[in-house]
Design an enzyme around this catalytic site. Structure first.
Site, PDB file in Angstrom:
ATOM      1  N   VAL A  31       0.700  -1.114   0.423  1.00  0.00           N
ATOM      2  CA  VAL A  31       0.042   0.322  -0.135  1.00  0.00           C
ATOM      3  C   VAL A  31       0.442   1.304  -0.493  1.00  0.00           C
ATOM      4  CG1 VAL A  31      -1.319   1.574   1.860  1.00  0.00           C
ATOM      5  CG2 VAL A  31      -1.918  -1.039   0.809  1.00  0.00           C
ATOM      6  N   ASP A  66      -1.114   6.857   2.507  1.00  0.00           N
ATOM      7  CA  ASP A  66       0.179   7.086   3.843  1.00  0.00           C
ATOM      8  C   ASP A  66      -1.033   6.878   5.448  1.00  0.00           C
ATOM      9  OD1 ASP A  66       1.995   7.815   5.056  1.00  0.00           O
ATOM     10  OD2 ASP A  66       2.171   9.331   5.163  1.00  0.00           O
ATOM     11  N   ASP A  87       7.765   4.532   4.800  1.00  0.00           N
ATOM     12  CA  ASP A  87       6.798   5.404   4.854  1.00  0.00           C
ATOM     13  C   ASP A  87       7.188   6.559   4.888  1.00  0.00           C
ATOM     14  OD1 ASP A  87       4.842   7.163   6.003  1.00  0.00           O
ATOM     15  OD2 ASP A  87       3.536   5.190   6.403  1.00  0.00           O
ATOM     16  N   ASP A  91       7.417   9.101   1.271  1.00  0.00           N
ATOM     17  CA  ASP A  91       6.504  10.297   1.967  1.00  0.00           C
ATOM     18  C   ASP A  91       7.637  11.612   0.976  1.00  0.00           C
ATOM     19  OD1 ASP A  91       4.464   9.199   2.758  1.00  0.00           O
ATOM     20  OD2 ASP A  91       4.391  10.210   4.807  1.00  0.00           O
TER      21      ASP A  91
HETATM   22  C1  LIG Z   1     -13.421  22.608  -1.873  1.00  0.00           C
HETATM   23  C2  LIG Z   1     -12.873  21.229  -1.541  1.00  0.00           C
HETATM   24  C3  LIG Z   1     -12.838  21.270  -0.521  1.00  0.00           C
HETATM   25  C4  LIG Z   1     -12.334  19.838   0.079  1.00  0.00           C
HETATM   26  C5  LIG Z   1     -11.801  19.486   1.652  1.00  0.00           C
HETATM   27  C6  LIG Z   1     -11.185  18.518   1.433  1.00  0.00           C
HETATM   28  C7  LIG Z   1     -10.611  19.114   3.265  1.00  0.00           C
HETATM   29  C8  LIG Z   1      -9.984  18.009   3.840  1.00  0.00           C
HETATM   30  C9  LIG Z   1      -9.986  18.308   4.964  1.00  0.00           C
HETATM   31  C10 LIG Z   1      -9.361  17.456   5.743  1.00  0.00           C
HETATM   32  C11 LIG Z   1      -7.988  17.237   5.554  1.00  0.00           C
HETATM   33  C12 LIG Z   1      -7.284  16.263   7.124  1.00  0.00           C
HETATM   34  C13 LIG Z   1      -6.778  15.408   6.694  1.00  0.00           C
HETATM   35  C14 LIG Z   1      -5.860  15.179   7.487  1.00  0.00           C
HETATM   36  C15 LIG Z   1      -5.641  13.824   7.375  1.00  0.00           C
HETATM   37  C16 LIG Z   1      -4.787  13.235   9.338  1.00  0.00           C
HETATM   38  C17 LIG Z   1      -4.880  11.808   9.272  1.00  0.00           C
HETATM   39  C18 LIG Z   1      -3.907  11.236   9.458  1.00  0.00           C
HETATM   40  O1  LIG Z   1      -4.584  10.450  10.099  1.00  0.00           O
HETATM   41  O2  LIG Z   1      -2.592  11.676   8.505  1.00  0.00           O
HETATM   42  C19 LIG Z   1      -1.463  10.823   8.775  1.00  0.00           C
HETATM   43  C20 LIG Z   1      -0.864  10.709   7.925  1.00  0.00           C
HETATM   44  C21 LIG Z   1      -0.209   9.356   7.781  1.00  0.00           C
HETATM   45  O3  LIG Z   1       1.008   9.628   8.732  1.00  0.00           O
HETATM   46  P1  LIG Z   1       2.362   8.502   8.792  1.00  0.00           P
HETATM   47  O4  LIG Z   1       2.929   8.019   7.500  1.00  0.00           O
HETATM   48  O5  LIG Z   1       3.537   9.407   9.511  1.00  0.00           O
HETATM   49  O6  LIG Z   1       1.613   8.076   9.380  1.00  0.00           O
HETATM   50  P2  LIG Z   1       1.118   6.560   9.865  1.00  0.00           P
HETATM   51  O7  LIG Z   1      -0.023   6.447  10.299  1.00  0.00           O
HETATM   52  O8  LIG Z   1       0.772   5.710   7.879  1.00  0.00           O
HETATM   53  O9  LIG Z   1       1.751   5.322  11.135  1.00  0.00           O
HETATM   54  C22 LIG Z   1       2.792   5.124  10.352  1.00  0.00           C
HETATM   55  C23 LIG Z   1       3.789   4.527  11.429  1.00  0.00           C
HETATM   56  O10 LIG Z   1       2.534   2.603  10.464  1.00  0.00           O
HETATM   57  C24 LIG Z   1       3.748   1.520  10.480  1.00  0.00           C
HETATM   58  N1  LIG Z   1       4.008   1.473   9.293  1.00  0.00           N
HETATM   59  C25 LIG Z   1       3.730   2.173   8.409  1.00  0.00           C
HETATM   60  C26 LIG Z   1       3.643   1.918   6.707  1.00  0.00           C
HETATM   61  C27 LIG Z   1       4.264   0.823   6.400  1.00  0.00           C
HETATM   62  N2  LIG Z   1       4.535  -0.181   5.129  1.00  0.00           N
HETATM   63  N3  LIG Z   1       4.668  -0.488   7.333  1.00  0.00           N
HETATM   64  C28 LIG Z   1       4.541   0.154   8.585  1.00  0.00           C
HETATM   65  O11 LIG Z   1       4.797  -0.047   9.627  1.00  0.00           O
HETATM   66  C29 LIG Z   1       5.127   1.856  11.028  1.00  0.00           C
HETATM   67  O12 LIG Z   1       5.394   2.144  11.879  1.00  0.00           O
HETATM   68  C30 LIG Z   1       5.340   4.213  11.047  1.00  0.00           C
HETATM   69  O13 LIG Z   1       5.612   4.551  11.735  1.00  0.00           O
HETATM   70  O14 LIG Z   1      -0.139  11.668   7.460  1.00  0.00           O
HETATM   71  C31 LIG Z   1      -0.451  12.420   6.358  1.00  0.00           C
HETATM   72  O15 LIG Z   1       0.248  13.608   6.326  1.00  0.00           O
HETATM   73  C32 LIG Z   1      -1.527  12.061   5.572  1.00  0.00           C
HETATM   74  C33 LIG Z   1      -2.622  13.554   4.895  1.00  0.00           C
HETATM   75  C34 LIG Z   1      -2.957  12.713   4.362  1.00  0.00           C
HETATM   76  C35 LIG Z   1      -3.774  13.910   4.257  1.00  0.00           C
HETATM   77  C36 LIG Z   1      -4.133  14.829   2.671  1.00  0.00           C
HETATM   78  C37 LIG Z   1      -5.284  15.350   3.132  1.00  0.00           C
HETATM   79  C38 LIG Z   1      -6.055  15.636   0.908  1.00  0.00           C
HETATM   80  C39 LIG Z   1      -6.758  16.165   1.476  1.00  0.00           C
HETATM   81  C40 LIG Z   1      -7.765  17.255   0.450  1.00  0.00           C
HETATM   82  C41 LIG Z   1      -7.698  16.522  -0.550  1.00  0.00           C
HETATM   83  C42 LIG Z   1      -8.895  17.519  -0.961  1.00  0.00           C
HETATM   84  C43 LIG Z   1      -8.719  17.593  -2.714  1.00  0.00           C
HETATM   85  C44 LIG Z   1     -10.028  18.093  -2.798  1.00  0.00           C
HETATM   86  C45 LIG Z   1     -10.354  19.391  -4.434  1.00  0.00           C
HETATM   87  C46 LIG Z   1     -10.879  19.449  -4.978  1.00  0.00           C
HETATM   88  C47 LIG Z   1     -10.926  20.620  -6.083  1.00  0.00           C
HETATM   89  C48 LIG Z   1     -12.055  21.802  -5.707  1.00  0.00           C
HETATM   90  O1  LIG Z   2       7.660  16.451   9.824  1.00  0.00           O
HETATM   91  P1  LIG Z   2       6.622  16.866   8.857  1.00  0.00           P
HETATM   92  O2  LIG Z   2       7.183  16.297   7.291  1.00  0.00           O
HETATM   93  O3  LIG Z   2       5.723  17.493   9.177  1.00  0.00           O
HETATM   94  O4  LIG Z   2       5.659  14.909   9.254  1.00  0.00           O
HETATM   95  C1  LIG Z   2       5.996  13.604   8.826  1.00  0.00           C
HETATM   96  C2  LIG Z   2       6.039  13.092   7.405  1.00  0.00           C
HETATM   97  O5  LIG Z   2       6.297  14.250   6.892  1.00  0.00           O
HETATM   98  C3  LIG Z   2       6.624  11.976   8.334  1.00  0.00           C
HETATM   99  O6  LIG Z   2       6.753  11.320   7.111  1.00  0.00           O
HETATM  100  C4  LIG Z   2       5.934  10.645   8.469  1.00  0.00           C
HETATM  101  O7  LIG Z   2       7.249  10.550   8.869  1.00  0.00           O
HETATM  102  C5  LIG Z   2       6.390  11.461  10.470  1.00  0.00           C
HETATM  103  O8  LIG Z   2       5.870  11.200  10.975  1.00  0.00           O
HETATM  104  C6  LIG Z   2       5.827  12.919  10.342  1.00  0.00           C
HETATM  105  O9  LIG Z   2       4.463  12.707  10.762  1.00  0.00           O
HETATM  106 MG   LIG Z   3       3.632   8.873   6.336  1.00  0.00          MG
HETATM  107 MG   LIG Z   4       1.357   6.003   6.138  1.00  0.00          MG
END
Ligand SMILES: CCCCCCCC/C=C\CCCCCCCC(=O)OC[C@H](COP(=O)(O)OP(=O)(O)OC[C@H]1O[C@@H](n2ccc(N)nc2=O)[C@H](O)[C@@H]1O)OC(=O)CCCCCCC/C=C\CCCCCCCC
Ligand SMILES: O=P([O-])([O-])O[C@@H]1[C@@H](O)[C@H](O)[C@@H](O)[C@H](O)[C@@H]1O
Ligand SMILES: [Mg+2]
Ligand SMILES: [Mg+2]
Length: 207
Positions: A31, A66, A87, A91
């Site tokens: 994924v 993600d 991960d 990113d």
């Molecule tokens: C008019 C248009 C309106 C649109 C409105 C949209 C509003 C959207 C509003 C809010 C969106 C907020 C998004 C916030 C998301 C946050 C949730 C979250 O959980 O964030 C965390 C993610 C992932 O972070 P990370 O990767 O660090 O954590 P993980 O949970 O994955 O854990 C990591 C640990 O897991 C283990 N591991 C992982 C992978 C693996 N292969 N093996 C493993 O073992 C390991 O231990 C790791 O340490 O953080 C992010 O940053 C993701 C953010 C995504 C945000 C996307 C936002 C998109 C939003 C809007 C886009 C709308 C576009 C619409 C356009 C329309 C235009 C008209």
């Molecule tokens: O430091 P930052 O870029 O704001 O955010 C970080 C991510 O980009 C990174 O990929 C993730 O593994 C970290 O846990 C942290 O969330």
């Molecule tokens: Mg990530």
């Molecule tokens: Mg992730």
């Protein structure tokens, strides 16, 4: 901030999909890799062609991988240092492709050097934000502070780029990128100060 507030909601939303993917034998690493490939392909194919709206829709369909990969890893109880490394590293590829795609379009057909340069600035400063945290953590400090963490950076650039594709004046994208670059710089400073405080609080080694 967004990350901390929205994580519960997105975890609940994606848990059924995570469970199903694990059931059919898909691994968290798969994924992570496919999600990054999708984001990078969307940003580097659609954006340079000027398809800002459809590019954003395509990228958005992959960006939540993600969130999904972490949920799957935690469900499987295989949260590993390898997964953490994979991960975070992928990113950086996704983030780089996203801002590079915007920059390429505005340096070429989009004909707006100011937006192109600001997108590059956001790319570089966003990488420094992430690096500061990774380096701090590698040294045993923490640096999970800042007004422009990854979720904020992604939401702002995706929403405004997508809306620009629907006809929002380009000046709004320019203003967003200027603010994002400034917020990223502030975040770097916040993280440096946070690590500095922790370093100063360390007991001095006796000689
Ligand atoms: C008019 C248009 C309106 C649109 C409105 C949209 C509003 C959207 C509003 C809010 C969106 C907020 C998004 C916030 C998301 C946050 C949730 C979250 O959980 O964030 C965390 C993610 C992932 O972070 P990370 O990767 O660090 O954590 P993980 O949970 O994955 O854990 C990591 C640990 O897991 C283990 N591991 C992982 C992978 C693996 N292969 N093996 C493993 O073992 C390991 O231990 C790791 O340490 O953080 C992010 O940053 C993701 C953010 C995504 C945000 C996307 C936002 C998109 C939003 C809007 C886009 C709308 C576009 C619409 C356009 C329309 C235009 C008209
Ligand atoms: O430091 P930052 O870029 O704001 O955010 C970080 C991510 O980009 C990174 O990929 C993730 O593994 C970290 O846990 C942290 O969330
Ligand atoms: Mg990530
Ligand atoms: Mg992730």
């Amino acid at each position: 901030m967004l990350n901390r507030h929205a994580r519960g909601f997105f975890t609940a939303l994606f848990t059924p999909l995570a469970r199903w993917l694990l059931k059919i034998g898909v691994s968290p690493d798969t994924v992570t890799i496919l999600g990054t490939a999708g984001v990078a392909a969307g940003a580097l194919v659609f954006y340079p062609l000027g398809q800002l709206f459809w590019g954003t829709v395509f990228i958005t369909a992959f960006i939540f991988s993600d969130v999904l990969d972490g949920i799957m890893a935690r469900m499987q109880d295989v949260k590993s240092r390898w997964g953490n490394f994979l991960d975070s590293t992928l990113d950086r590829i996704a983030d780089g492709a996203l801002f590079a795609g915007v920059s390429v379009w505005f340096f070429t057909g989009g004909n707006n050097g100011a937006i192109a340069v600001c997108a590059l600035l956001c790319l570089v400063l966003g990488m420094v934000v992430s690096y500061a945290r990774a380096k701090a953590e590698s040294l045993g400090f923490t640096a999970n502070v800042g007004i422009a963490e990854r979720a904020e950076r992604l939401v702002s650039v995706l929403v405004v780029t997508g809306l620009t594709g629907l006809g929002l004046p380009a000046v709004v994208l320019l203003a967003t990128l200027v603010l994002l670059a400034a917020a990223s710089l502030v975040t770097v400073v916040q993280r440096v100060l946070s690590v500095r405080r922790q370093a100063l609080a360390e007991p001095t080694p006796a000689d």
